[in-house]
Motif scaffolding. Structure first.
Motif, PDB file in Angstrom:
ATOM      1  N   TRP A  35      51.583  23.074  36.263  1.00  0.00           N
ATOM      2  CA  TRP A  35      51.631  24.187  37.015  1.00  0.00           C
ATOM      3  C   TRP A  35      52.926  24.962  37.057  1.00  0.00           C
ATOM      4  N   VAL A  36      53.976  24.025  36.517  1.00  0.00           N
ATOM      5  CA  VAL A  36      55.672  25.016  36.387  1.00  0.00           C
ATOM      6  C   VAL A  36      55.690  25.102  35.116  1.00  0.00           C
ATOM      7  N   ARG A  37      55.014  24.957  34.312  1.00  0.00           N
ATOM      8  CA  ARG A  37      55.077  25.616  32.985  1.00  0.00           C
ATOM      9  C   ARG A  37      55.012  27.125  32.649  1.00  0.00           C
ATOM     10  N   ALA A  38      56.010  27.658  31.968  1.00  0.00           N
ATOM     11  CA  ALA A  38      55.940  29.133  32.030  1.00  0.00           C
ATOM     12  C   ALA A  38      54.650  29.518  31.224  1.00  0.00           C
ATOM     13  N   GLN A  39      54.416  28.872  30.166  1.00  0.00           N
ATOM     14  CA  GLN A  39      53.216  28.984  29.654  1.00  0.00           C
ATOM     15  C   GLN A  39      51.798  29.434  30.310  1.00  0.00           C
ATOM     16  N   THR A  40      51.702  28.632  31.199  1.00  0.00           N
ATOM     17  CA  THR A  40      50.566  28.510  32.089  1.00  0.00           C
ATOM     18  C   THR A  40      50.473  29.784  32.563  1.00  0.00           C
ATOM     19  N   TRP A  41      51.457  30.479  33.243  1.00  0.00           N
ATOM     20  CA  TRP A  41      51.595  31.846  34.073  1.00  0.00           C
ATOM     21  C   TRP A  41      51.576  32.781  33.008  1.00  0.00           C
ATOM     22  N   ARG A  42      52.264  32.626  31.553  1.00  0.00           N
ATOM     23  CA  ARG A  42      51.818  33.790  30.810  1.00  0.00           C
ATOM     24  C   ARG A  42      50.504  33.850  30.443  1.00  0.00           C
ATOM     25  N   ASP A  43      49.558  32.767  30.387  1.00  0.00           N
ATOM     26  CA  ASP A  43      48.133  32.632  30.157  1.00  0.00           C
ATOM     27  C   ASP A  43      47.690  33.378  31.334  1.00  0.00           C
ATOM     28  N   ILE A  44      47.885  33.124  32.287  1.00  0.00           N
ATOM     29  CA  ILE A  44      47.174  33.716  33.273  1.00  0.00           C
ATOM     30  C   ILE A  44      47.251  35.094  33.430  1.00  0.00           C
ATOM     31  N   ALA A  45      48.451  35.561  33.017  1.00  0.00           N
ATOM     32  CA  ALA A  45      48.761  37.275  33.159  1.00  0.00           C
ATOM     33  C   ALA A  45      48.499  37.900  32.010  1.00  0.00           C
ATOM     34  N   THR A  46      47.824  37.231  30.738  1.00  0.00           N
ATOM     35  CA  THR A  46      47.750  37.875  29.462  1.00  0.00           C
ATOM     36  C   THR A  46      46.510  38.845  29.798  1.00  0.00           C
ATOM     37  N   VAL A  47      46.649  39.901  29.223  1.00  0.00           N
ATOM     38  CA  VAL A  47      45.513  40.961  29.246  1.00  0.00           C
ATOM     39  C   VAL A  47      45.461  41.553  27.718  1.00  0.00           C
ATOM     40  N   GLU A  48      44.103  40.979  27.265  1.00  0.00           N
ATOM     41  CA  GLU A  48      43.963  41.211  25.629  1.00  0.00           C
ATOM     42  C   GLU A  48      43.015  42.678  25.517  1.00  0.00           C
ATOM     43  N   PHE A  49      43.550  43.719  25.622  1.00  0.00           N
ATOM     44  CA  PHE A  49      42.662  44.881  25.538  1.00  0.00           C
ATOM     45  C   PHE A  49      42.229  45.047  24.122  1.00  0.00           C
ATOM     46  N   SER A  50      42.652  44.361  23.059  1.00  0.00           N
ATOM     47  CA  SER A  50      42.023  44.267  21.712  1.00  0.00           C
ATOM     48  C   SER A  50      40.602  43.838  21.722  1.00  0.00           C
ATOM     49  N   ARG A  51      40.216  42.943  22.954  1.00  0.00           N
ATOM     50  CA  ARG A  51      39.102  42.414  22.656  1.00  0.00           C
ATOM     51  C   ARG A  51      37.890  43.377  23.428  1.00  0.00           C
ATOM     52  N   ILE A  52      38.409  44.286  23.898  1.00  0.00           N
ATOM     53  CA  ILE A  52      37.325  45.209  24.723  1.00  0.00           C
ATOM     54  C   ILE A  52      36.238  45.703  23.758  1.00  0.00           C
TER      55      ILE A  52
END
Length: 381
Positions: A35-52
């Motif tokens: 829960w306290v890893r920065a990567q966890t929250w980066r993954d949550i916020a990741t938006v991959e518009f290239s996959r639309i």
């Protein structure tokens, strides 16, 4: 509902049993630290518009619109929502070659139609919320097992539970046979929409030479006992999470406890712990924002046709966002699901508040159960 691929790949080589006490404590410590890893929250916020992508969302939207328009014009508005759920089969199996996709879609169609019959039976004959929670939780666990063993990707087991719950809620006015038939018709429309490019000769099939697996082997959970045990373990803990979430929602007096059960399943159907956390947080964020949108729409005099337009728009958007970010997907799925339910149940804006509270319960229970029962296989995934 969204079509985010949720079926996990079960690795036969990873240790699949719950680990020894000392190792288990270490894994649970890792679960807390996650829960306290920065990567966890980066993954949550990741938006991959290239996959639309747009082709599949448009086909799903057409399938849903078609059954709801026909239902409205022919005087079957009371079951149009269930028919629309059947049409959502078109959101499954997006990456599969057509020769593989068709039999899988048929399996989902049978499962979805059966779930409506089960839900309708509960709504007609059961007067116990405890019985309802147990049956629908078991249905969710069985659906997870079925979809995982057959490598079916898409909205996941939640749509099976949602259909059963919808049928139970409307059973008094629709009847079991009527609701089941409407769902089956919607499923046929959804299957045809999904394979339309193949039927029309617009899709290449020369490369579609998949390796076929025995149905018996697939339903047994794979070719190894370890894989089978892990699949049973996964389905079992998801069933437990759904039942606990539904029970808590009932105990505190929420009007729609099955939404909590579905929240637990939705969070856990990614199986791997980091996916449970990511999907749980994203689903919570999406439900809060989507709940506000839903409350506004439920307060408006949309009428049947206004609701149909909104449902189709939200469903297409959900399919577009499903490969981009699950939070964005949840933002549009929440009002779509409530409007779809409201066609037969006439929900008030207060239902949006219940939806958010139920989601919180489901997500918290799902994450806690995932952490308590974490295995090395979850970490390896």
């Amino acid at each position: 509902m969204s079509s985010t691929p949720t079926t996990p790949v079960v690795s036969a080589s990873a240790p699949l049993e719950p680990v020894a006490a000392e190792s288990a404590r270490s894994l649970r410590g890792d679960a807390v630290r996650h829960w306290v890893r920065a990567q966890t929250w980066r993954d949550i916020a990741t938006v991959e518009f290239s996959r639309i992508g747009y082709a599949v969302p448009i086909r799903v939207g057409i399938a849903v619109a078609l059954v709801m328009i026909v239902g409205g014009l022919t005087g079957h508005r009371d079951v149009a929502g269930l028919a629309a759920l059947g049409a959502l089969i078109s959101a499954f199996c997006r990456p599969d070659p057509y020769p593989v996709r068709l039999p899988r879609l048929l399996v989902i169609g049978a499962a979805l139609t059966s779930s409506v019959a089960i839900g309708g039976t509960l709504g007609t004959y059961s007067s116990s919320m405890v019985v309802d929670i147990i049956v629908i939780s078991l249905l969710g666990g069985a659906s997870v097992y079925l979809m995982t063993s057959l490598h079916i990707v898409g909205p996941g087991a939640v749509i099976i539970m949602f259909a059963a719950n919808g049928a139970a809620a409307s059973a008094a006015t629709t009847g079991i046979g009527y609701a089941t038939a409407a769902t089956a018709i919607g499923a046929v429309v959804g299957i045809l929409a999904s394979i339309a490019p193949w039927l029309l000769g617009l899709a290449r099939t020369d490369a579609d030479k998949p390796r076929r697996e025995s149905l018996r082997v697939a339903l047994a959970g794979g070719r190894t006992r370890a894989a089978h045990r892990h699949l049973l373990f996964t389905a079992g803990r998801i069933t437990v999470a759904a039942a606990i979430a539904g029970g808590i929602a009932t105990a505190i007096g929420l009007a729609h406890p099955m939404w909590a059960a579905m929240g637990g399943v939705a969070a856990m159907q990614g199986v791997a712990y980091h996916l449970t956390v990511r999907r749980g947080v994203q689903r919570l964020i999406g439900n809060v924002v989507g709940g506000v949108i839903a409350a506004i729409l439920l307060a408006l005099p949309l009428g049947y046709w206004g609701a149909v337009v909104a449902i189709v728009v939200f469903q297409v958007a959900a399919e577009v966002f499903s490969t981009v970010n699950y939070a964005l997907c949840s933002v549009v799925v929440t009002p779509m699901a409530l409007l779809l339910t409201g066609i037969g149940a006439h929900l008030s804006p207060d239902a949006a508040v219940d939806r958010v509270l139920d989601t919180v319960i489901g997500i918290v229970i799902g994450i806690v159960i995932a952490a308590i029962t974490i295995t090395r296989a979850d970490v390896d995934h």
